[in-house]
Design a protein around this motif. Structure first.
Motif, PDB file in Angstrom:
ATOM      1  N   CYS A  32       0.823  -1.207   0.000  1.00 10.20           N
ATOM      2  CA  CYS A  32       0.000   0.000   0.000  1.00 10.20           C
ATOM      3  C   CYS A  32       0.860   1.261   0.000  1.00 10.20           C
ATOM      4  CB  CYS A  32      -0.940  -0.005   1.195  1.00 10.20           C
ATOM      5  SG  CYS A  32      -1.882   1.520   1.407  1.00 10.20           S
ATOM      6  N   GLY A  33       1.653   1.441   1.030  1.00  7.72           N
ATOM      7  CA  GLY A  33       2.493   2.627   1.131  1.00  7.72           C
ATOM      8  C   GLY A  33       1.748   3.869   1.552  1.00  7.72           C
ATOM      9  N   GLY A  34       0.470   3.725   1.943  1.00  6.40           N
ATOM     10  CA  GLY A  34      -0.317   4.871   2.357  1.00  6.40           C
ATOM     11  C   GLY A  34      -0.129   5.203   3.828  1.00  6.40           C
ATOM     12  N   VAL A  35      -0.879   6.201   4.277  1.00  2.00           N
ATOM     13  CA  VAL A  35      -0.848   6.611   5.679  1.00  2.00           C
ATOM     14  C   VAL A  35      -2.282   6.792   6.154  1.00  2.00           C
ATOM     15  CG1 VAL A  35       1.385   7.772   5.442  1.00  2.00           C
ATOM     16  CG2 VAL A  35      -0.724   9.068   5.113  1.00  2.00           C
ATOM     17  N   TYR A  36      -2.446   6.915   7.470  1.00  3.67           N
ATOM     18  CA  TYR A  36      -3.758   7.231   8.029  1.00  3.67           C
ATOM     19  C   TYR A  36      -3.559   8.060   9.281  1.00  3.67           C
ATOM     20  CZ  TYR A  36      -2.837   3.379  11.294  1.00  3.67           C
ATOM     21  OH  TYR A  36      -2.272   2.556  12.251  1.00  3.67           O
ATOM     22  N   PHE A  37      -4.608   8.729   9.712  1.00  2.00           N
ATOM     23  CA  PHE A  37      -4.557   9.581  10.903  1.00  2.00           C
ATOM     24  C   PHE A  37      -5.555   9.067  11.940  1.00  2.00           C
ATOM     25  CE2 PHE A  37      -2.834  12.108   7.500  1.00  2.00           C
ATOM     26  CZ  PHE A  37      -1.789  12.821   8.088  1.00  2.00           C
ATOM     27  N   ASP A  38      -6.820   9.374  11.748  1.00  2.00           N
ATOM     28  CA  ASP A  38      -7.854   8.962  12.706  1.00  2.00           C
ATOM     29  C   ASP A  38      -8.698   7.806  12.194  1.00  2.00           C
ATOM     30  OD1 ASP A  38      -7.215  11.128  14.529  1.00  2.00           O
ATOM     31  OD2 ASP A  38      -8.204  12.451  13.086  1.00  2.00           O
ATOM     32  N   SER A  39      -8.902   7.740  10.900  1.00  2.00           N
ATOM     33  CA  SER A  39      -9.765   6.712  10.316  1.00  2.00           C
ATOM     34  C   SER A  39      -8.919   5.560   9.794  1.00  2.00           C
ATOM     35  CB  SER A  39     -10.593   7.303   9.169  1.00  2.00           C
ATOM     36  OG  SER A  39     -11.420   8.340   9.643  1.00  2.00           O
ATOM     37  N   CYS A  40      -9.225   4.365  10.251  1.00  2.00           N
ATOM     38  CA  CYS A  40      -8.471   3.192   9.804  1.00  2.00           C
ATOM     39  C   CYS A  40      -9.351   1.954   9.911  1.00  2.00           C
ATOM     40  CB  CYS A  40      -7.191   3.010  10.616  1.00  2.00           C
ATOM     41  SG  CYS A  40      -7.459   2.770  12.377  1.00  2.00           S
ATOM     42  N   VAL A  41      -8.918   0.893   9.264  1.00  2.00           N
ATOM     43  CA  VAL A  41      -9.610  -0.386   9.330  1.00  2.00           C
ATOM     44  C   VAL A  41      -8.952  -1.224  10.407  1.00  2.00           C
ATOM     45  CG1 VAL A  41     -10.180  -2.502   8.087  1.00  2.00           C
ATOM     46  CG2 VAL A  41     -10.231  -0.305   6.902  1.00  2.00           C
ATOM     47  N   ARG A  42      -9.748  -1.676  11.359  1.00  2.00           N
ATOM     48  CA  ARG A  42      -9.217  -2.526  12.421  1.00  2.00           C
ATOM     49  C   ARG A  42      -9.462  -3.985  12.067  1.00  2.00           C
ATOM     50  NH1 ARG A  42     -11.520  -1.103  18.051  1.00  2.00           N
ATOM     51  NH2 ARG A  42     -13.489  -1.096  16.901  1.00  2.00           N
ATOM     52  N   GLN A  43      -8.416  -4.774  12.169  1.00  2.00           N
ATOM     53  CA  GLN A  43      -8.511  -6.203  11.868  1.00  2.00           C
ATOM     54  C   GLN A  43      -7.773  -7.015  12.917  1.00  2.00           C
ATOM     55  OE1 GLN A  43      -6.904  -6.723   7.896  1.00  2.00           O
ATOM     56  NE2 GLN A  43      -8.975  -6.798   7.076  1.00  2.00           N
ATOM     57  N   ILE A  44      -8.062  -8.307  12.926  1.00  2.00           N
ATOM     58  CA  ILE A  44      -7.286  -9.248  13.726  1.00  2.00           C
ATOM     59  C   ILE A  44      -6.232  -9.874  12.822  1.00  2.00           C
ATOM     60  CG2 ILE A  44      -7.334 -11.394  15.041  1.00  2.00           C
ATOM     61  CD1 ILE A  44      -8.614  -9.120  16.520  1.00  2.00           C
ATOM     62  N   LYS A  45      -4.983  -9.827  13.243  1.00  2.00           N
ATOM     63  CA  LYS A  45      -3.894 -10.458  12.495  1.00  2.00           C
ATOM     64  C   LYS A  45      -3.199 -11.463  13.404  1.00  2.00           C
ATOM     65  CE  LYS A  45       0.379  -9.562   9.977  1.00  2.00           C
ATOM     66  NZ  LYS A  45       1.364  -8.541   9.515  1.00  2.00           N
ATOM     67  N   PHE A  46      -2.932 -12.650  12.881  1.00  2.00           N
ATOM     68  CA  PHE A  46      -2.244 -13.681  13.659  1.00  2.00           C
ATOM     69  C   PHE A  46      -0.739 -13.534  13.461  1.00  2.00           C
ATOM     70  CE2 PHE A  46      -6.470 -15.419  12.872  1.00  2.00           C
ATOM     71  CZ  PHE A  46      -6.837 -15.727  14.174  1.00  2.00           C
ATOM     72  N   VAL A  47      -0.029 -13.436  14.581  1.00  2.00           N
ATOM     73  CA  VAL A  47       1.406 -13.174  14.545  1.00  2.00           C
ATOM     74  C   VAL A  47       2.151 -14.246  15.326  1.00  2.00           C
ATOM     75  CG1 VAL A  47       3.207 -11.494  15.101  1.00  2.00           C
ATOM     76  CG2 VAL A  47       0.947 -10.705  14.396  1.00  2.00           C
ATOM     77  N   ASP A  48       3.211 -14.778  14.739  1.00  2.00           N
ATOM     78  CA  ASP A  48       4.036 -15.762  15.440  1.00  2.00           C
ATOM     79  C   ASP A  48       4.665 -15.142  16.675  1.00  2.00           C
ATOM     80  OD1 ASP A  48       3.727 -18.092  13.945  1.00  2.00           O
ATOM     81  OD2 ASP A  48       5.085 -17.363  12.401  1.00  2.00           O
ATOM     82  N   PHE A  49       4.686 -15.898  17.754  1.00  2.00           N
ATOM     83  CA  PHE A  49       5.214 -15.408  19.024  1.00  2.00           C
ATOM     84  C   PHE A  49       6.140 -16.452  19.613  1.00  2.00           C
ATOM     85  CE2 PHE A  49       4.168 -14.691  23.737  1.00  2.00           C
ATOM     86  CZ  PHE A  49       5.242 -13.835  23.892  1.00  2.00           C
ATOM     87  N   CYS A  50       7.419 -16.191  19.571  1.00  3.30           N
ATOM     88  CA  CYS A  50       8.433 -17.067  20.172  1.00  3.30           C
ATOM     89  C   CYS A  50       8.390 -18.491  19.616  1.00  3.30           C
ATOM     90  CB  CYS A  50       8.280 -17.122  21.695  1.00  3.30           C
ATOM     91  SG  CYS A  50       8.529 -15.547  22.498  1.00  3.30           S
ATOM     92  N   GLY A  51       7.807 -18.687  18.439  1.00  4.84           N
ATOM     93  CA  GLY A  51       7.749 -20.021  17.872  1.00  4.84           C
ATOM     94  C   GLY A  51       6.835 -20.964  18.617  1.00  4.84           C
ATOM     95  N   LYS A  52       6.067 -20.441  19.581  1.00  7.03           N
ATOM     96  CA  LYS A  52       5.199 -21.299  20.397  1.00  7.03           C
ATOM     97  C   LYS A  52       3.721 -21.015  20.157  1.00  7.03           C
ATOM     98  CE  LYS A  52       7.048 -20.018  24.275  1.00  7.03           C
ATOM     99  NZ  LYS A  52       7.326 -19.906  25.714  1.00  7.03           N
ATOM    100  N   TYR A  53       3.396 -19.766  19.895  1.00  6.87           N
ATOM    101  CA  TYR A  53       2.005 -19.391  19.717  1.00  6.87           C
ATOM    102  C   TYR A  53       1.862 -18.570  18.439  1.00  6.87           C
ATOM    103  CZ  TYR A  53       2.433 -19.949  24.806  1.00  6.87           C
ATOM    104  OH  TYR A  53       2.715 -20.400  26.052  1.00  6.87           O
TER     105      TYR A  53
END
Length: 351
Positions: free
Chosen positions: A285-306
């Motif tokens: 994208c390369g865009g920016v935002y200030f007050d208005s944005c889309v909120r989502q759930i993202k799954f992120v690796d954590f310490c290789g355990k979760y």
């Protein structure tokens, strides 16, 4: 066996399960009282702490759990060597303990299964305290003064009515086990990620819909329990999106296209606004935002355990698809990697 660790013999006086309302401790000879390190009085029918307890001057552990006790008198203050006080499953509340309790050198205090609606201020003065258990009470909040307990390693507050976690918990340098399950907590403060000593975090059966990204900083975390929260029961993709204002649209254009500006051309309030621009995390994208944005759930690796469900902010709904933010694994993941990710997720959901 010598010392307070003894489980029988002259160092332990076991008067549990006698079913008595008034224990007669005067029958214990004075020499024995001086030698007793552990006094076990649980599972009787005591309403108050027997005054004779004050004569057990060498006491390291006192167990008065599972009684009908509504009051602990000042007799306990005479036990200057007391390290462990177990008083769970009684009828104690914030008015049931002596005002000078904070002057004691307690290291373990268990008041679970009582009627506390708030944590008494005298408990927050116990700077030697390493373990505090107040589960199964009626607590509605955690006081900000909790950071006075500078030696605390284990904090159990499960089964209450707590709605929020104070950021002051981050000031506890030795906190390793934090149990806040079965409450009404809706969010986790980002500051909690500063508790680098944290090994176990129990947040199951609350009202959490997301976790702050900062939680990834807890690199020593070994146990994480999130089951029974909305973020586990029902994963949310596109949560909310408020159309940007004309001000934001103009600001996005200026920042994303690199239009030059200076303090001589733009009012001070608009300069401050332009400095608040957040870069969209979608690399396509390369865009920016200030007050208005889309909120989502993202799954992120954590310490290789979760693989944690964390809140993710995008500048527009069009950024959703390229990011692939809601899937357990990207299309490039191998089947083994996807399986491993699923197992990690299961550990979070069921842990």
């Amino acid at each position: 066996m010598d010392g307070p660790e003894a489980t029988d013999g002259e160092h332990v006086l076991n008067m549990c399960r006698l079913g008595l309302e008034n224990l007669n401790l005067e029958e214990v000879d004075e020499d024995r009282k001086m030698k007793v390190h552990q006094l076990l009085l649980s599972q009787n029918r005591m309403l108050v702490l027997p005054s004779q307890v004050a004569n057990f001057s060498s006491l390291h552990l006192l167990d008065i759990s599972n009684n009908n006790m509504a009051y602990i008198g000042e007799e306990i203050l005479a036990l200057t060597k007391l390290k462990t006080l177990l008083a769970k499953n009684n009828r104690l509340d914030e008015f049931s303990i002596p005002k000078q309790l904070g002057s004691m050198k307690l290291e373990v205090l268990n008041l679970s299964g009582n009627q506390f609606e708030e944590i008494p201020s005298q408990i927050l003065e116990l700077q030697s305290l390493k373990t505090l258990s107040l589960g199964g009470n009626r607590l509605k909040s955690i006081p900000v003064e909790i950071d006075n307990l500078i030696s605390l390693e284990f904090l159990y507050l499960g089964g209450n009515f707590i709605t929020s976690i104070p950021s002051e918990l981050a000031n506890l340098p030795y906190l390793s086990y934090l149990v806040l399950c079965d409450n009404r907590i809706q969010s986790v403060p980002p500051q909690l990620a500063q508790v680098y000593s944290l090994r176990s975090l129990s947040l199951h059966n609350n009202l959490l819909t997301f976790l702050p990204r900062e939680i990834l900083s807890l690199v020593h975390l070994q146990e994480l329990s999130l089951r029974g929260n909305p973020l586990v029961v029902r994963f949310v993709r596109d949560l909310t999106y408020t159309p940007p204002t004309l001000l934001e649209l103009a600001g996005r254009t200026v920042k994303s296209r690199g239009i030059p500006y200076s303090p001589w051309e733009v009012p001070e309030n608009l300069l401050r606004y332009l400095d608040l621009a957040s870069k969209c995390p979608n690399p396509k994208c390369g865009g920016v935002y200030f007050d208005s944005c889309v909120r989502q759930i993202k799954f992120v690796d954590f310490c290789g355990k979760y693989r944690l469900p964390l809140m993710h902010y995008l500048c527009s709904p069009e950024c959703s698809s390229p990011c692939g933010s809601s899937s357990l694994s990207s299309e490039s993941d191998s089947e083994d990697e996807a399986s491993a990710a699923a197992r990690r997720m299961q550990k979070v959901l069921l842990g």
